[in-house]
Scaffold this motif. Structure first.
Motif, PDB file in Angstrom:
ATOM      1  N   SER A   1      79.306 -12.152  46.693  1.00  0.00           N
ATOM      2  CA  SER A   1      77.858 -12.167  46.898  1.00  0.00           C
ATOM      3  C   SER A   1      77.148 -11.483  45.747  1.00  0.00           C
ATOM      4  N   GLY A   2      75.948 -11.940  45.444  1.00  0.00           N
ATOM      5  CA  GLY A   2      75.167 -11.356  44.372  1.00  0.00           C
ATOM      6  C   GLY A   2      74.457 -10.107  44.843  1.00  0.00           C
ATOM      7  N   LYS A   3      73.879  -9.414  43.893  1.00  0.00           N
ATOM      8  CA  LYS A   3      73.188  -8.172  44.214  1.00  0.00           C
ATOM      9  C   LYS A   3      71.936  -8.067  43.358  1.00  0.00           C
ATOM     10  N   ARG A   4      70.832  -7.785  44.025  1.00  0.00           N
ATOM     11  CA  ARG A   4      69.556  -7.685  43.356  1.00  0.00           C
ATOM     12  C   ARG A   4      69.234  -6.229  43.053  1.00  0.00           C
ATOM     13  N   ILE A   5      68.814  -5.944  41.816  1.00  0.00           N
ATOM     14  CA  ILE A   5      68.546  -4.584  41.382  1.00  0.00           C
ATOM     15  C   ILE A   5      67.241  -4.569  40.618  1.00  0.00           C
ATOM     16  N   LEU A   6      66.421  -3.573  40.860  1.00  0.00           N
ATOM     17  CA  LEU A   6      65.221  -3.376  40.052  1.00  0.00           C
ATOM     18  C   LEU A   6      65.520  -2.282  39.051  1.00  0.00           C
ATOM     19  N   PHE A   7      65.369  -2.597  37.771  1.00  0.00           N
ATOM     20  CA  PHE A   7      65.600  -1.598  36.729  1.00  0.00           C
ATOM     21  C   PHE A   7      64.349  -1.455  35.900  1.00  0.00           C
ATOM     22  N   ALA A   8      64.006  -0.241  35.570  1.00  0.00           N
ATOM     23  CA  ALA A   8      62.923  -0.012  34.630  1.00  0.00           C
ATOM     24  C   ALA A   8      63.289   1.192  33.792  1.00  0.00           C
ATOM     25  N   ALA A   9      63.184   1.071  32.469  1.00  0.00           N
ATOM     26  CA  ALA A   9      63.455   2.203  31.605  1.00  0.00           C
ATOM     27  C   ALA A   9      62.514   3.334  31.982  1.00  0.00           C
ATOM     28  N   ALA A  10      62.966   4.562  31.792  1.00  0.00           N
ATOM     29  CA  ALA A  10      62.191   5.721  32.237  1.00  0.00           C
ATOM     30  C   ALA A  10      60.769   5.699  31.702  1.00  0.00           C
ATOM     31  N   ALA A  11      60.637   5.260  30.453  1.00  0.00           N
ATOM     32  CA  ALA A  11      59.304   5.259  29.851  1.00  0.00           C
ATOM     33  C   ALA A  11      58.436   4.137  30.373  1.00  0.00           C
ATOM     34  N   ALA A  12      59.052   3.191  31.061  1.00  0.00           N
ATOM     35  CA  ALA A  12      58.314   1.988  31.443  1.00  0.00           C
ATOM     36  C   ALA A  12      57.257   2.244  32.492  1.00  0.00           C
ATOM     37  N   LEU A  13      57.609   3.017  33.487  1.00  0.00           N
ATOM     38  CA  LEU A  13      56.716   3.150  34.627  1.00  0.00           C
ATOM     39  C   LEU A  13      56.205   4.578  34.805  1.00  0.00           C
ATOM     40  N   ALA A  14      56.197   5.334  33.709  1.00  0.00           N
ATOM     41  CA  ALA A  14      55.678   6.697  33.767  1.00  0.00           C
ATOM     42  C   ALA A  14      54.189   6.629  34.055  1.00  0.00           C
ATOM     43  N   THR A  15      53.815   7.100  35.204  1.00  0.00           N
ATOM     44  CA  THR A  15      52.427   7.023  35.600  1.00  0.00           C
ATOM     45  C   THR A  15      52.163   8.023  36.712  1.00  0.00           C
ATOM     46  N   THR A  16      50.949   8.462  36.844  1.00  0.00           N
ATOM     47  CA  THR A  16      50.603   9.418  37.891  1.00  0.00           C
ATOM     48  C   THR A  16      50.085   8.715  39.130  1.00  0.00           C
ATOM     49  N   GLY A  17      49.851   7.430  39.049  1.00  0.00           N
ATOM     50  CA  GLY A  17      49.314   6.678  40.175  1.00  0.00           C
ATOM     51  C   GLY A  17      50.189   5.502  40.498  1.00  0.00           C
ATOM     52  N   PRO A  18      49.841   4.713  41.481  1.00  0.00           N
ATOM     53  CA  PRO A  18      50.627   3.529  41.854  1.00  0.00           C
ATOM     54  C   PRO A  18      50.610   2.497  40.735  1.00  0.00           C
ATOM     55  N   VAL A  19      51.733   1.796  40.594  1.00  0.00           N
ATOM     56  CA  VAL A  19      51.850   0.780  39.557  1.00  0.00           C
ATOM     57  C   VAL A  19      51.489  -0.572  40.149  1.00  0.00           C
ATOM     58  N   LEU A  20      50.527  -1.232  39.583  1.00  0.00           N
ATOM     59  CA  LEU A  20      50.133  -2.557  40.041  1.00  0.00           C
ATOM     60  C   LEU A  20      50.899  -3.609  39.260  1.00  0.00           C
ATOM     61  N   ALA A  21      51.092  -4.788  39.854  1.00  0.00           N
ATOM     62  CA  ALA A  21      51.871  -5.846  39.210  1.00  0.00           C
ATOM     63  C   ALA A  21      51.322  -6.191  37.838  1.00  0.00           C
ATOM     64  N   GLN A  22      49.981  -6.229  37.728  1.00  0.00           N
ATOM     65  CA  GLN A  22      49.394  -6.639  36.457  1.00  0.00           C
ATOM     66  C   GLN A  22      49.474  -5.548  35.396  1.00  0.00           C
ATOM     67  N   ASP A  23      50.004  -4.337  35.774  1.00  0.00           N
ATOM     68  CA  ASP A  23      50.140  -3.252  34.805  1.00  0.00           C
ATOM     69  C   ASP A  23      51.456  -3.333  34.049  1.00  0.00           C
ATOM     70  N   THR A  24      52.320  -4.238  34.448  1.00  0.00           N
ATOM     71  CA  THR A  24      53.605  -4.415  33.774  1.00  0.00           C
ATOM     72  C   THR A  24      53.816  -5.889  33.452  1.00  0.00           C
ATOM     73  N   LEU A  25      54.780  -6.138  32.588  1.00  0.00           N
ATOM     74  CA  LEU A  25      55.210  -7.508  32.291  1.00  0.00           C
ATOM     75  C   LEU A  25      56.610  -7.658  32.877  1.00  0.00           C
ATOM     76  N   LYS A  26      56.746  -8.518  33.846  1.00  0.00           N
ATOM     77  CA  LYS A  26      57.973  -8.634  34.623  1.00  0.00           C
ATOM     78  C   LYS A  26      58.941  -9.653  33.998  1.00  0.00           C
TER      79      LYS A  26
END
Length: 393
Positions: free
Chosen positions: A3-28
């Motif tokens: 079976s496959g396995k789904r993982i969300l990975f983001a480099a530490a610098a990618a999502l450094a933020t003090t507030g919630p991350v919105l979809a349009q704030d990243t490039l997926k």
């Protein structure tokens, strides 16, 4: 079934933020990877290469001012799970483009989903000839086995090595190895004027190769052409040595991993293979190789150097970056289909420079890359010959 396995990975610098991350704030970006199953040893290191590229890009300010958010799916080495991964990443995660799958067997299935879902897919190691033929959304920053093995044979002929007779051994239940052993190798060897016997199959779970090797020793060919992953090639070489075979072993890109220096040991001396990456080509190539080895070791993955599939995975992420910058990709969910199509359109006529080569072009949907014929000499990974990339028509 694996079976496959789904993982969300983001480099530490990618999502450094003090507030919630919105979809349009990243490039997926999606990544169909191999972290388990029989391809783990060759596929998992590519995850390291992708992660290095993502982290570098994010630490440098991202793409169009936005960080990459990487969604990873482990296929477990199962082509069926590569299709599940494509659907999951495209429909559920709504990624803009997909890096991967790793192998030709996986890509052969998943590329069909990319066509149906209209999302750019860039396999990272698949080298079976013709995989992207007739595809709109599938492109490869890889070089196919036919061209690279042909370069190896040409180099052997130019150097005057004995090559009147040969035997072929291949792993029958691995897509690229099977195709190479039953079709590619026989055709190219015949074209080169080499007399070759019927290809000899083994299965990837095979531990005892004594019977197959006995046939080879009896015919005593000038060389043995092996279509197998590193571990299987090492078993064969050990058995050839045990039974007293004194000719060469050769192979295409399938076992072109620097780790074969340890896997093969002294018995591998004189082995010839062909790779699509040379770590000393440029300062950037060497820098990547060193960073890759260090990061792999930190994750408990022992590597003597980067495999060309690792370098291809790294450059593929940077190719996506170039596409997104040129297209002005925003990551706005309301523009998903439009921005996906813009990335695919951007592949037409693109030129890309990376650690693999400079000014890379695409003939059809496959990159034209150089080839490096490697010889194991004095226990070292040495350059025997090299061939420049072909021009694109």
């Amino acid at each position: 079934m694996i079976s496959g396995k789904r993982i969300l990975f983001a480099a530490a610098a990618a999502l450094a933020t003090t507030g919630p991350v919105l979809a349009q704030d990243t490039l997926k970006i999606g990544h169909i990877s191999v972290s388990s199953g029989f391809l783990k040893s060759v596929g998992e290191p590519s995850n390291v290469a992708v992660d290095i590229a993502v982290q570098e890009i994010n630490e440098a300010g991202g793409i169009n001012g936005k960080p990459i958010e990487l969604f990873r799916y482990d296929t477990g080495s199962d082509p069926k799970q590569a299709a599940v991964a494509a659907r999951t990443l495209a429909k559920d995660d709504e990624v803009l483009a997909i890096v991967g799958p790793f192998s030709s067997g996986e890509a052969n299935v998943a590329l069909n989903d990319a066509e149906r879902l209209k999302v750019l897919m860039l396999p990272t190691s698949s080298s079976a000839p013709g995989l992207t033929d007739g595809k709109t959304y599938g492109w490869r920053l890889t070089e196919d086995e036919k061209k690279q093995f042909g370069r190896l044979l040409a180099a052997m002929k130019e150097k005057g090595l004995p090559m009147e007779t040969a035997e072929i051994v291949y792993v029958s239940d691995e897509v690229v190895a099977n195709g190479a052993g039953t079709k590619l190798y026989p055709a190219l060897l015949a074209e080169a004027g080499v007399e070759v016997g019927d290809p000899i199959p083994v299965q990837w779970k095979t531990f005892d190769m004594s019977a197959q090797v006995a046939k080879i020793v009896q015919s005593n060919p000038d060389f043995v052409a092996v279509a197998a992953l590193p571990e299987h090639a090492s078993k064969l070489i050990a058995e050839l040595n045990r039974q007293g075979y004194e000719g060469r072993v050769i192979g295409s890109q399938i076992f072109a991993d620097p780790n074969v220096l340890e896997l093969f040991g002294p018995e591998g001396e004189g082995t010839l293979l062909v790779a699509g990456f040379w770590k000393g080509r440029t300062e950037a190539s060497q820098k990547f190789n060193d960073a890759f080895v260090a990061e792999a070791e930190a994750r408990g993955i022992h590597k003597l150097g980067a495999h060309h599939s690792d370098a291809q995975a790294y450059d593929t992420v940077y190719l996506v970056k170039q596409l997104m910058e040129a297209a002005g990709t925003t990551g706005d969910p309301d523009k998903l289909e439009e921005e996906r199509q813009a990335l695919v359109d951007g592949m037409e006529g693109i030129r890309f420079s990376g650690i693999l080569a400079d000014d890379i072009c695409f003939d059809g949907h496959d990159a034209e890359l150089p080839g490096y014929v490697i010889e194991i000499k004095d226990g070292e990974w040495t350059k025997f010959a090299e061939a420049p990339a072909d021009s694109c028509e």
